[in-house]
Write a protein that holds these residues in place. Sequence first.
Motif, PDB file in Angstrom:
ATOM      1  N   ARG A 129      33.165  37.345  46.632  1.00 50.74           N
ATOM      2  CA  ARG A 129      32.699  37.325  45.249  1.00 50.74           C
ATOM      3  C   ARG A 129      32.865  35.915  44.697  1.00 50.74           C
ATOM      4  NH1 ARG A 129      35.149  42.266  46.076  1.00 50.74           N
ATOM      5  NH2 ARG A 129      33.925  44.073  45.398  1.00 50.74           N
TER       6      ARG A 129
ATOM      7  N   TRP B 249      28.565  38.715  46.748  1.00 51.48           N
ATOM      8  CA  TRP B 249      28.373  39.043  45.330  1.00 51.48           C
ATOM      9  C   TRP B 249      28.395  37.712  44.593  1.00 51.48           C
ATOM     10  CZ3 TRP B 249      31.278  38.108  41.018  1.00 51.48           C
ATOM     11  CH2 TRP B 249      31.259  39.006  39.955  1.00 51.48           C
TER      12      TRP B 249
ATOM     13  N   GLY C  76      27.548  35.371  41.008  1.00 50.30           N
ATOM     14  CA  GLY C  76      27.347  35.397  39.568  1.00 50.30           C
ATOM     15  C   GLY C  76      27.233  34.002  39.005  1.00 50.30           C
TER      16      GLY C  76
ATOM     17  N   GLU D  28      23.913  40.516  32.527  1.00 53.48           N
ATOM     18  CA  GLU D  28      23.115  41.417  33.356  1.00 53.48           C
ATOM     19  C   GLU D  28      23.776  41.579  34.715  1.00 53.48           C
ATOM     20  OE1 GLU D  28      20.503  43.320  33.195  1.00 53.48           O
ATOM     21  OE2 GLU D  28      19.765  42.867  31.186  1.00 53.48           O
ATOM     22  N   TRP D  29      23.887  42.818  35.152  1.00 62.43           N
ATOM     23  CA  TRP D  29      24.367  43.117  36.483  1.00 62.43           C
ATOM     24  C   TRP D  29      23.220  43.757  37.234  1.00 62.43           C
ATOM     25  CZ3 TRP D  29      30.107  44.057  37.263  1.00 62.43           C
ATOM     26  CH2 TRP D  29      30.425  44.052  38.625  1.00 62.43           C
TER      27      TRP D  29
ATOM     28  N   ASP E 119      23.719  42.878  43.422  1.00 58.79           N
ATOM     29  CA  ASP E 119      24.921  42.071  43.656  1.00 58.79           C
ATOM     30  C   ASP E 119      24.812  40.708  42.987  1.00 58.79           C
ATOM     31  OD1 ASP E 119      22.973  41.068  45.274  1.00 58.79           O
ATOM     32  OD2 ASP E 119      24.015  41.438  47.169  1.00 58.79           O
TER      33      ASP E 119
ATOM     34  N   LEU F  37      25.227  38.878  39.157  1.00 62.56           N
ATOM     35  CA  LEU F  37      25.775  39.054  37.817  1.00 62.56           C
ATOM     36  C   LEU F  37      25.616  37.751  37.056  1.00 62.56           C
ATOM     37  CD1 LEU F  37      27.327  40.809  35.810  1.00 62.56           C
ATOM     38  CD2 LEU F  37      29.448  40.094  36.901  1.00 62.56           C
TER      39      LEU F  37
ATOM     40  N   MET G  81      31.648  41.317  29.902  1.00 61.38           N
ATOM     41  CA  MET G  81      31.245  41.420  31.299  1.00 61.38           C
ATOM     42  C   MET G  81      32.403  41.886  32.175  1.00 61.38           C
ATOM     43  SD  MET G  81      30.095  38.336  33.841  1.00 61.38           S
ATOM     44  CE  MET G  81      28.640  37.883  32.920  1.00 61.38           C
TER      45      MET G  81
ATOM     46  N   TRP H  88      33.202  45.364  34.374  1.00 61.90           N
ATOM     47  CA  TRP H  88      33.580  45.348  35.784  1.00 61.90           C
ATOM     48  C   TRP H  88      34.849  46.170  36.005  1.00 61.90           C
ATOM     49  CZ3 TRP H  88      36.002  40.803  38.930  1.00 61.90           C
ATOM     50  CH2 TRP H  88      35.869  41.074  40.296  1.00 61.90           C
TER      51      TRP H  88
END
Length: 348
Positions: free
Chosen positions: A103, A133, A135, A180-181, A184, A186, A197, A201
């Motif tokens: 992540r 993942w 973001g 926005e998610w 995978d 974000l 956010m 999670w």
Amino acid sequence: MTEDSAYPYPRPDSPPLLSPEDAETTLNVWLVPKFSMLTLFCLLEPLRVANRFGRKLFAWRLLSADGQPVIASNGVRIDVSGAIGELGTEPPGQTWHRNSVTRLMVVSSWEAEATVTAEDRAVLRRLAAHGAWLGGLDTAPFILARAGVLDGSRVAMHWESVPAFRQEFPSIKISTARFEWHGDRLTGAGGAASIDMMLMWIEQRYGPSLAEMVGRQIVHHRSIDEPSGRQLPTDSRLPRAVVRALAVMEANLAQPLSIPELCRLAGQSQRQLTRHFQTWFRETPRQTYLGMRLDLAQRILADSHVSVTEAAMAAGFGHLATFSRAYRQRFGEPPSVTARRGQSSPGW
């Protein structure tokens, strides 16, 4: 009753700040120079507070492109634990997370692309290819999009960046939500929106009760559905005609209206509307409208790789000389100088 259950609220001497080896989930955070410290704090504090409720839930690693400390936009120097290139390359049994998913959250703000190299974008593509993942907060969606890892995603970002992003990536859908998610991926507006956010999670992984308690602990009222787009003035003292006129201006920046047409849509005579604007803003509607269009052009030039001509057209200027003269008067520099900063990404 166990020792932990005796405390309905977290004990003042817990938590531990967890190492990645001890936590159930690790969030890697890539800090891009001139990132927003507010965004970083809002990202991490909900995770830290969640750890105070008796379980070893979250750890985080701060990373940079080269493993060296990073200077935030407020001038504070932040030490990091490593370089982003190390992600996904650990030997078996020495991963920085307990499960197989890497992540990575990218945090940037000013001049997001100024230090990002082709090698950095290659790291993002490699991570994406291995199911990471990913973001991005504030201006970081630019970095992810230029690496080609946002295709097909719905993207949220800081409202100032939307015009430039739409200009450069017209095929990527931009959301008006605070975050926005999407699968995978974000993305979010940064700042205080990062708290919402992270609470979402936490709720998804551990349930609404923990998310609610964390929100109460940091004295934060969740506002998940609040849009992140730029909001027009809502001062109740403003005449309704002024609010309507501002809304009409915002909706017609690329194809500007004549002042008589603007007044007609605002439901006010030109004389009356001019009087209101001079009272509240100390300028005429024409001057306000021009300033809004120039601000749009400035955001596009500062945040994207488009040409001066393209930025001028996006802001409704048909004559480049007129645009350049007005731009220099408002910002104290020619648009070409702003454009060079926006195009200064090495390796692009």
